[in-house]
Design an enzyme around this catalytic site. Sequence first.
Site, PDB file in Angstrom:
ATOM      1  N   GLU A 153      35.932 135.554 -37.699  1.00 33.85           N
ATOM      2  CA  GLU A 153      36.667 134.819 -37.374  1.00 33.85           C
ATOM      3  C   GLU A 153      36.454 133.260 -37.725  1.00 33.85           C
ATOM      4  OE1 GLU A 153      39.934 135.167 -36.311  1.00 33.85           O
ATOM      5  OE2 GLU A 153      39.231 136.251 -34.561  1.00 33.85           O
ATOM      6  N   HIS A 154      37.440 132.601 -38.300  1.00 34.94           N
ATOM      7  CA  HIS A 154      37.331 131.221 -38.701  1.00 34.94           C
ATOM      8  C   HIS A 154      36.231 131.130 -40.074  1.00 34.94           C
ATOM      9  CE1 HIS A 154      39.576 128.897 -35.936  1.00 34.94           C
ATOM     10  NE2 HIS A 154      39.180 129.529 -34.965  1.00 34.94           N
ATOM     11  N   ASP A 190      37.594 132.805 -43.023  1.00 38.26           N
ATOM     12  CA  ASP A 190      38.562 132.780 -43.994  1.00 38.26           C
ATOM     13  C   ASP A 190      38.563 131.608 -45.166  1.00 38.26           C
ATOM     14  OD1 ASP A 190      40.352 131.573 -42.478  1.00 38.26           O
ATOM     15  OD2 ASP A 190      42.132 132.927 -42.920  1.00 38.26           O
ATOM     16  N   ALA A 240      50.731 133.484 -29.807  1.00 32.39           N
ATOM     17  CA  ALA A 240      49.648 134.486 -29.094  1.00 32.39           C
ATOM     18  C   ALA A 240      48.497 134.639 -29.969  1.00 32.39           C
ATOM     19  CB  ALA A 240      50.283 135.844 -28.701  1.00 32.39           C
ATOM     20  N   SER A 288      49.695 136.176 -35.380  1.00 31.04           N
ATOM     21  CA  SER A 288      50.225 135.713 -36.768  1.00 31.04           C
ATOM     22  C   SER A 288      51.895 136.011 -36.844  1.00 31.04           C
ATOM     23  CB  SER A 288      49.284 136.730 -37.854  1.00 31.04           C
ATOM     24  OG  SER A 288      48.206 136.095 -37.793  1.00 31.04           O
ATOM     25  N   SER A 289      52.494 135.502 -35.943  1.00 31.15           N
ATOM     26  CA  SER A 289      54.000 135.492 -36.016  1.00 31.15           C
ATOM     27  C   SER A 289      54.235 134.775 -37.207  1.00 31.15           C
ATOM     28  CB  SER A 289      54.865 135.082 -34.854  1.00 31.15           C
ATOM     29  OG  SER A 289      54.330 133.779 -34.478  1.00 31.15           O
ATOM     30  N   SER A 290      53.850 133.714 -37.669  1.00 31.32           N
ATOM     31  CA  SER A 290      53.741 132.757 -38.556  1.00 31.32           C
ATOM     32  C   SER A 290      53.604 133.342 -39.950  1.00 31.32           C
ATOM     33  CB  SER A 290      53.032 131.480 -38.566  1.00 31.32           C
ATOM     34  OG  SER A 290      53.466 130.511 -37.385  1.00 31.32           O
ATOM     35  N   GLU A 349      52.760 127.322 -45.452  1.00 37.83           N
ATOM     36  CA  GLU A 349      52.184 126.807 -43.978  1.00 37.83           C
ATOM     37  C   GLU A 349      51.295 125.796 -44.209  1.00 37.83           C
ATOM     38  OE1 GLU A 349      51.217 130.264 -41.674  1.00 37.83           O
ATOM     39  OE2 GLU A 349      50.239 129.027 -39.989  1.00 37.83           O
ATOM     40  N   ASP A 399      45.541 135.829 -42.722  1.00 41.69           N
ATOM     41  CA  ASP A 399      46.909 136.352 -41.888  1.00 41.69           C
ATOM     42  C   ASP A 399      47.731 136.866 -42.560  1.00 41.69           C
ATOM     43  OD1 ASP A 399      45.173 135.329 -39.847  1.00 41.69           O
ATOM     44  OD2 ASP A 399      46.577 133.771 -39.448  1.00 41.69           O
TER      45      ASP A 399
HETATM   46  C1  GLA Z   1      44.480 131.349 -37.734  1.00 39.75           C
HETATM   47  C2  GLA Z   1      44.523 130.876 -39.151  1.00 39.75           C
HETATM   48  C3  GLA Z   1      43.493 131.981 -40.268  1.00 39.75           C
HETATM   49  C4  GLA Z   1      42.297 132.176 -39.473  1.00 39.75           C
HETATM   50  C5  GLA Z   1      42.126 132.349 -37.931  1.00 39.75           C
HETATM   51  C6  GLA Z   1      40.631 132.166 -37.391  1.00 39.75           C
HETATM   52  O1  GLA Z   1      44.924 132.668 -37.372  1.00 39.75           O
HETATM   53  O2  GLA Z   1      45.950 131.208 -39.857  1.00 39.75           O
HETATM   54  O3  GLA Z   1      43.739 131.717 -41.461  1.00 39.75           O
HETATM   55  O4  GLA Z   1      41.499 130.853 -39.828  1.00 39.75           O
HETATM   56  O5  GLA Z   1      43.124 131.262 -37.440  1.00 39.75           O
HETATM   57  O6  GLA Z   1      39.821 133.118 -37.909  1.00 39.75           O
END
Ligand code: GLA
Length: 387
Positions: free
Chosen positions: A38-39, A41, A129, A132-134, A166, A178
């Site tokens: 997480e965080h 990428d 939520a 990753s709907s976006s 994005e 995502d």
């Molecule tokens: C969001 C971002 C991703 C990633 C996550 C955290 O989903 O769109 O690129 O950085 O947060 O892991």
Amino acid sequence: MNRRETLIARVIAGYRAAYGADPEQLFAAPGRVNLIGEHVDYNDGFVLPCAIDRETIIALGEGDGAQFEAVALDMGAQARDSFALDAPIARIEGEWQNHLRGVVHFVQAGGYGVRPARIAVAGDVPIGAGLSSSASLGVAAALAVSAHSGLGLNPAQLARIAQAAENDFVGCACGIMDQMASAASVAGAALLLDCRTLATRAVPIHPDLAITVIDSGIRRHLTQSAFNQRRAECEAAAAHYGVAALRDCDPAQLEAGRGGLDPVLFARARHVVSEIGRVAPFAAALTGGDTAMIARLLGEGHCSLAEDFAVSLPALDRLAGLVQAALGTAGGVRLTGAGFGGCLVAVSQAAALPALDEVVARYNADAVQPARIEGFRPAGGAARIGL
Ligand code: GLA
């Protein structure tokens, strides 16, 4: 009708209502849940997301003149957009429109011609939520444009285009995870992704394991959140260490070169470096069904997100604590996605699922915002689907 059939019927009806004709093609792209990494990428690290069986579907037909027209069925009665393909494409006030505009802009910027099109968009990925709907919207749009215009773009190209849209049109400095999860996942598996090279490997999930998403019901808007600030903090820490990205630091270097670094930036960097170290052992434990190891790694990941990266909330910590206590060594749980609200992900023995229902009921008894359990199946990546 199953879930997908219902969504397809809705998007086709919406297309007909908007344009008075039948669509010619359908495209689908899934949301995702991130299991670990997480965080990391946007720090060029390794991540292990899994596409879910909730998706955005786009119905597409031939366009009129040099126009690209869109109707978004989940965004209210007046949710339409239209822009010219033979003039510069501008950002407007409107997030879903900017995803589409950005995708078309970046396809054109890659030197490709985009054919006029009319599209209708509908989805069932919960919005806001952390699922990753976006990204599912961006990847579905990139695939639709690519296929309709005969471009044959590959999953990594689609993901890059959706991410650029994005970043530059919507204003969120998100990484590539995502969009890659949405574009390149393999059904039934998690996706190990190297965010520097975009190399992927499908990681099998042990058949005794279940992946459960617990939606806290707390919504935060990513663009307005501290997301962009976290990214800037990571880049400042990387500059301090003289590396291209925090992926290039190991724990020993982190300590040795710490002198003069702001303690907050050090904590951010410590999260990233420790989190990258959890991804490979987690992938092995996921395939091997080692739930004690899964519990340990997810627990460490949650603490690191809460303490070093400061993206959790007291309600999320409390829910995670209750879930972990109920699971014991039968599985683990942590915050998933960007944070500041959203979902927890639990990876556990399927036999432990009834315990999760009890925990969520207990949490909801005095929670301001009730949580909800969502069962998802690991889905495949974006594809053209039958009408
Ligand atoms: C969001 C971002 C991703 C990633 C996550 C955290 O989903 O769109 O690129 O950085 O947060 O892991």
